[in-house]
Design a protein around this motif. Structure first.
Motif, short mmCIF file in Angstrom:
data_model
loop_
_atom_site.label_atom_id
_atom_site.label_comp_id
_atom_site.label_asym_id
_atom_site.label_seq_id
_atom_site.Cartn_x
_atom_site.Cartn_y
_atom_site.Cartn_z
N CYS A 33 12.74 -0.85 3.85
CA CYS A 33 13.12 -0.55 2.46
C CYS A 33 12.27 -1.37 1.51
O CYS A 33 12.10 -2.57 1.71
N THR A 34 11.78 -0.74 0.46
CA THR A 34 11.04 -1.47 -0.57
C THR A 34 11.95 -1.84 -1.73
O THR A 34 11.55 -2.58 -2.60
N ASN A 35 13.15 -1.29 -1.73
CA ASN A 35 14.08 -1.46 -2.84
C ASN A 35 13.49 -0.98 -4.16
O ASN A 35 13.71 -1.57 -5.21
N GLY A 36 12.70 0.09 -4.07
CA GLY A 36 12.16 0.74 -5.26
C GLY A 36 10.85 0.19 -5.77
O GLY A 36 10.05 0.91 -6.32
N THR A 37 10.64 -1.11 -5.62
CA THR A 37 9.40 -1.72 -6.09
C THR A 37 8.85 -2.63 -5.01
O THR A 37 9.58 -3.05 -4.11
N ILE A 38 7.59 -2.95 -5.14
CA ILE A 38 6.98 -3.84 -4.16
C ILE A 38 5.86 -4.62 -4.84
O ILE A 38 5.04 -4.05 -5.54
N SER A 39 5.88 -5.94 -4.67
CA SER A 39 4.84 -6.78 -5.28
C SER A 39 3.56 -6.69 -4.46
O SER A 39 3.58 -6.32 -3.29
N ILE A 40 2.46 -7.07 -5.06
CA ILE A 40 1.17 -7.04 -4.37
C ILE A 40 1.19 -7.98 -3.16
O ILE A 40 0.71 -7.62 -2.09
N SER A 41 1.78 -9.17 -3.31
CA SER A 41 1.82 -10.11 -2.18
C SER A 41 2.69 -9.56 -1.04
O SER A 41 2.33 -9.67 0.13
N MET A 42 3.79 -8.92 -1.39
CA MET A 42 4.66 -8.31 -0.38
C MET A 42 3.93 -7.14 0.30
O MET A 42 4.01 -6.97 1.51
N LEU A 43 3.19 -6.38 -0.48
CA LEU A 43 2.42 -5.27 0.05
C LEU A 43 1.35 -5.78 1.00
O LEU A 43 1.15 -5.21 2.08
N ASP A 44 0.66 -6.85 0.63
CA ASP A 44 -0.37 -7.43 1.50
C ASP A 44 0.22 -7.89 2.83
O ASP A 44 -0.36 -7.65 3.88
N GLU A 45 1.38 -8.56 2.78
CA GLU A 45 2.05 -9.00 4.01
C GLU A 45 2.43 -7.79 4.87
O GLU A 45 2.27 -7.81 6.08
N MET A 46 2.93 -6.76 4.22
CA MET A 46 3.35 -5.56 4.92
C MET A 46 2.15 -4.89 5.61
O MET A 46 2.25 -4.48 6.76
N ILE A 47 1.04 -4.82 4.91
CA ILE A 47 -0.16 -4.19 5.47
C ILE A 47 -0.61 -4.94 6.72
O ILE A 47 -0.94 -4.33 7.73
N ILE A 57 5.34 7.27 4.71
CA ILE A 57 5.97 6.95 3.43
C ILE A 57 6.87 8.12 3.08
O ILE A 57 6.41 9.26 2.98
N LEU A 58 8.17 7.84 2.91
CA LEU A 58 9.13 8.87 2.52
C LEU A 58 9.85 8.38 1.27
O LEU A 58 10.84 7.66 1.34
N ALA A 59 9.29 8.74 0.11
CA ALA A 59 9.84 8.28 -1.17
C ALA A 59 10.49 9.45 -1.90
O ALA A 59 10.26 10.61 -1.58
N ASP A 60 11.29 9.10 -2.90
CA ASP A 60 11.97 10.11 -3.71
C ASP A 60 10.95 10.93 -4.50
O ASP A 60 9.83 10.49 -4.75
N SER A 61 11.36 12.12 -4.91
CA SER A 61 10.52 12.99 -5.74
C SER A 61 10.81 12.72 -7.21
O SER A 61 11.33 13.56 -7.93
N ASP A 62 10.50 11.51 -7.64
CA ASP A 62 10.69 11.13 -9.03
C ASP A 62 9.58 10.15 -9.43
O ASP A 62 8.69 9.86 -8.63
N ALA A 63 9.64 9.64 -10.65
CA ALA A 63 8.58 8.76 -11.16
C ALA A 63 8.45 7.48 -10.33
O ALA A 63 7.35 7.05 -10.01
N ALA A 64 9.58 6.89 -9.95
CA ALA A 64 9.54 5.64 -9.16
C ALA A 64 8.94 5.91 -7.78
O ALA A 64 8.15 5.11 -7.27
#
Length: 115
Positions: A33-47, A57-64
């Motif tokens: 879960c990303t909880n809707g947002t993800i920081s660059i540092s968190m993204l780097d760790e995840m990668i 990636i299975l995200a909602d069909s909305d702006a977020a």
């Protein structure tokens, strides 16, 4: 390591998305879960952590959801993006049958009762 042996990961926005996917998927898959947002540092760790894993990636069909997808396209281009029909807008509220079909299209094993 073959694709069949490769660890699979599905990245979703929220906990309710994760719970829904857990009931549908019929194979060992890590759901993050990303909880809707993800920081660059968190993204780097995840990668780093997801290196050599099959990532969806299975995200909602909305702006977020689109914002999250855009981040992942830039930072994790090898991830496969799965889409729910725009009429459902959110993964958590989409019918199980629809989500099962989306997952099955990515060769993810799903519980047959949702097909």
């Amino acid at each position: 390591m073959s694709l069949n042996e490769m660890e699979r990961v599905i990245i979703v926005e929220g906990k309710s998305d994760k719970k829904k996917i857990e009931t549908i998927v019929n194979e060992p898959v890590e759901i993050i879960c990303t909880n809707g947002t993800i920081s660059i540092s968190m993204l780097d760790e995840m990668i780093e952590r997801l290196y050599n894993k099959e990532v969806f990636i299975l995200a909602d069909s909305d702006a977020a959801g689109e914002k999250l997808r855009k981040q992942f396209r830039k930072e994790f281009p090898e991830a496969e993006h799965l889409y729910i029909d725009k009429m459902y807008r959110e993964v958590a509220t989409a019918p199980e049958q629809h989500i099962a079909t989306v997952l099955l299209s990515a060769n993810i094993d799903v519980n047959a009762k949702y097909l």
